[in-house]
Design a protein around this motif. Structure first.
Motif, PDB file in Angstrom:
ATOM      1  N   THR A  15      38.031  43.438  41.360  1.00 49.28           N
ATOM      2  CA  THR A  15      38.791  42.722  40.656  1.00 49.28           C
ATOM      3  C   THR A  15      40.650  43.178  40.602  1.00 49.28           C
ATOM      4  OG1 THR A  15      38.158  40.822  40.522  1.00 49.28           O
ATOM      5  CG2 THR A  15      40.166  40.898  39.700  1.00 49.28           C
ATOM      6  N   ARG A 383      40.335  35.641  47.400  1.00 44.36           N
ATOM      7  CA  ARG A 383      38.935  36.069  47.815  1.00 44.36           C
ATOM      8  C   ARG A 383      39.135  36.709  49.279  1.00 44.36           C
ATOM      9  NH1 ARG A 383      33.455  36.198  45.222  1.00 44.36           N
ATOM     10  NH2 ARG A 383      32.764  36.716  46.156  1.00 44.36           N
ATOM     11  N   THR A 405      45.185  36.828  40.840  1.00 39.61           N
ATOM     12  CA  THR A 405      44.110  37.569  41.047  1.00 39.61           C
ATOM     13  C   THR A 405      43.201  37.978  42.401  1.00 39.61           C
ATOM     14  OG1 THR A 405      43.023  37.087  38.627  1.00 39.61           O
ATOM     15  CG2 THR A 405      41.853  38.049  40.043  1.00 39.61           C
ATOM     16  N   THR A 407      39.585  38.915  44.815  1.00 39.31           N
ATOM     17  CA  THR A 407      38.586  39.477  44.426  1.00 39.31           C
ATOM     18  C   THR A 407      38.603  40.069  46.617  1.00 39.31           C
ATOM     19  OG1 THR A 407      37.656  38.277  42.955  1.00 39.31           O
ATOM     20  CG2 THR A 407      35.654  39.364  44.512  1.00 39.31           C
TER      21      THR A 407
END
Length: 437
Positions: A15, A383, A405, A407
């Protein structure tokens, strides 16, 4: 000594959160792209070879395991974590088909060690990153020029060594790195003189030539040809070689530092190996200082707005195709309209562009191997998946500037080329944590 490991394991995801500019100093690992042909050369020399700086990337560890399966003795000196000693085979060992060779793209380098040891090679088709078909036609032409017999089927290929030829003359239709190294290794396997026209002169190729000079071979290289001649007599003793620092890892870290607006020094890389990348960074207003064993990225005072043209090339001094993805991630932070092209790996953009689009990147696909983008762009965390080594490294760079964020999954692909690239980014101050969040 202890036997070499065969795999590198670790978390499957990291992450990344945006943070302060990257700063500090970091040292690159040995180069995967240089280590693989050097290991093949070591096995083909028919004498003990000690290599230092061998990286722990999973492709390299797999190659070590394949050499062991082929009957070579591979060991690590206990006091040298990144050292490897390759000893010649003892007598006749039937390696059979090395099924695990299908997991790496550079498995064709195993042909020469197998022919040197037992006169035949049976291998599956190359695998590794899905970035376009790995053409083997030039490799087969090399072998046929040496008098070998080549047969193929859907599962792979088989090569049987022909009678030794005193000298071989061959001109490549284009500057293929793989075929150039294959021709050099095949000459070593048969102890033949080689005149190779239109060669690839990348650091990986010239590194193999330098290794052979250390072992007593006469090797000369120019843009027109490579000439190679075996040493007189039967050389004895252990040959000591060093794997150079990873120029692609250095370039990736340089792009990460630049994308974050930071400054830092990357150690363990030969300055000339990253000259093409450094010139592009200077062009867009990111000052770079090259030294014999380091690259320093200085903080950009004001972007030039000049267009970045990252065009992969096999020509001497050209831009290595593996620099293109990190440069694309950097360009998303730069003003101007930027052009990218990689006809060497025609499937790469098909992996990279959709993953960057998941972060909100707007990239125009001109052709399957050409694209352009205008920057700077605002990215948003999401993601994403490292579908291949270089897509993974580009995603790490892009995530440093994405809001929120990000990932990145599929790190097993990234570890094929880099033992732990996220850890190096953390050393420079990046907010990178293991596992998804």
């Amino acid at each position: 000594m202890t036997l070499a490991p065969t795999r590198v394991t670790g978390m499957d995801a990291v992450t990344i959160r945006p943070g302060r500019p990257l700063t500090g100093a970091v040292r690159v690992d040995g180069s995967k792209n240089a280590a693989l042909p050097l290991l093949a050369a070591a096995a083909t020399m028919r004498r003990s070879v000690h290599l230092s700086g061998v990286p722990e990337s999973s492709d390299v560890q797999l190659m070590l395991g394949l050499l062991q399966q082929a009957g070579y003795h591979v060991a690590h000196p206990v006091t040298e974590p990144h050292g490897v000693v390759v000893h010649p085979r003892d007598g006749a060992v039937e390696a059979g088909e090395l099924a695990d060779a299908a997991r790496i793209r550079a498995s064709y380098y195993l042909v020469a060690p197998l022919l040197a040891a037992c006169g035949r090679a049976e291998l599956p088709w190359p695998g590794g990153c899905r970035i376009g078909e790995r053409g083997m036609e030039q490799h087969f032409t090399v072998c046929e020029t040496f008098g070998d017999t080549v047969t193929v089927d859907d599962d792979g290929y088989r090569i049987r060594a022909g009678d030794r030829r005193e000298a071989v003359v061959l001109t490549l239709p284009f500057r293929s790195r793989g075929a150039s190294i294959a021709a050099i290794l095949r000459a070593v396997a048969s102890g033949s003189r080689l005149h190779l026209g239109n060669p690839n002169l990348s650091p990986e190729t010239t590194g193999v030539l330098a290794a052979l000079r250390t072992a007593g071979w006469q090797a000369h290289a120019s843009e027109e040809k490579i000439t190679l001649a075996p040493p007189p007599g039967v050389p004895a003793g252990t040959v000591s070689l060093a794997v150079p620092g990873d120029k692609i890892e250095a370039g990736t870290l340089a792009c990460a530092i630049a994308a974050s607006g930071g400054e830092g020094r990357i150690e363990g890389v030969r300055g000339p190996d990253v000259k093409a990348l450094a010139e592009l960074l200077d062009w867009v207003g990111i000052p770079v200082t090259l030294a014999s064993t380091s690259l320093t990225v200085h903080r950009a005072l004001e972007p030039t707005g000049r267009p970045l043209r990252a065009l992969a090339s096999l020509d001497p001094g050209g831009l290595d195709a593996d620099f293109e993805p990190p440069l694309m991630a950097l360009a998303l932070t730069l003003p101007g309209t930027h052009l990218f092209a990689d006809a060497i790996n025609p499937g790469r953009h098909g992996n990279l562009l959709p993953q960057l689009a998941c972060l909100g990147a707007e990239i125009e696909e001109i052709t399957p191997t050409q694209c352009r983008l205008s920057g700077p762009q605002r990215l948003t965390g999401a993601r994403v998946t490292a579908t291949d080594i270089r897509t993974g490294s580009a995603l790490l760079i892009a995530a440093l500037n994405a809001r929120g964020t990000t990932t990145v999954t599929g790190l097993d692909q990234l570890r094929r080329g880099h033992a732990d690239l996220p850890a190096k980014l953390r050393t420079l101050g990046a907010d990178v944590t293991e596992g998804p969040r």
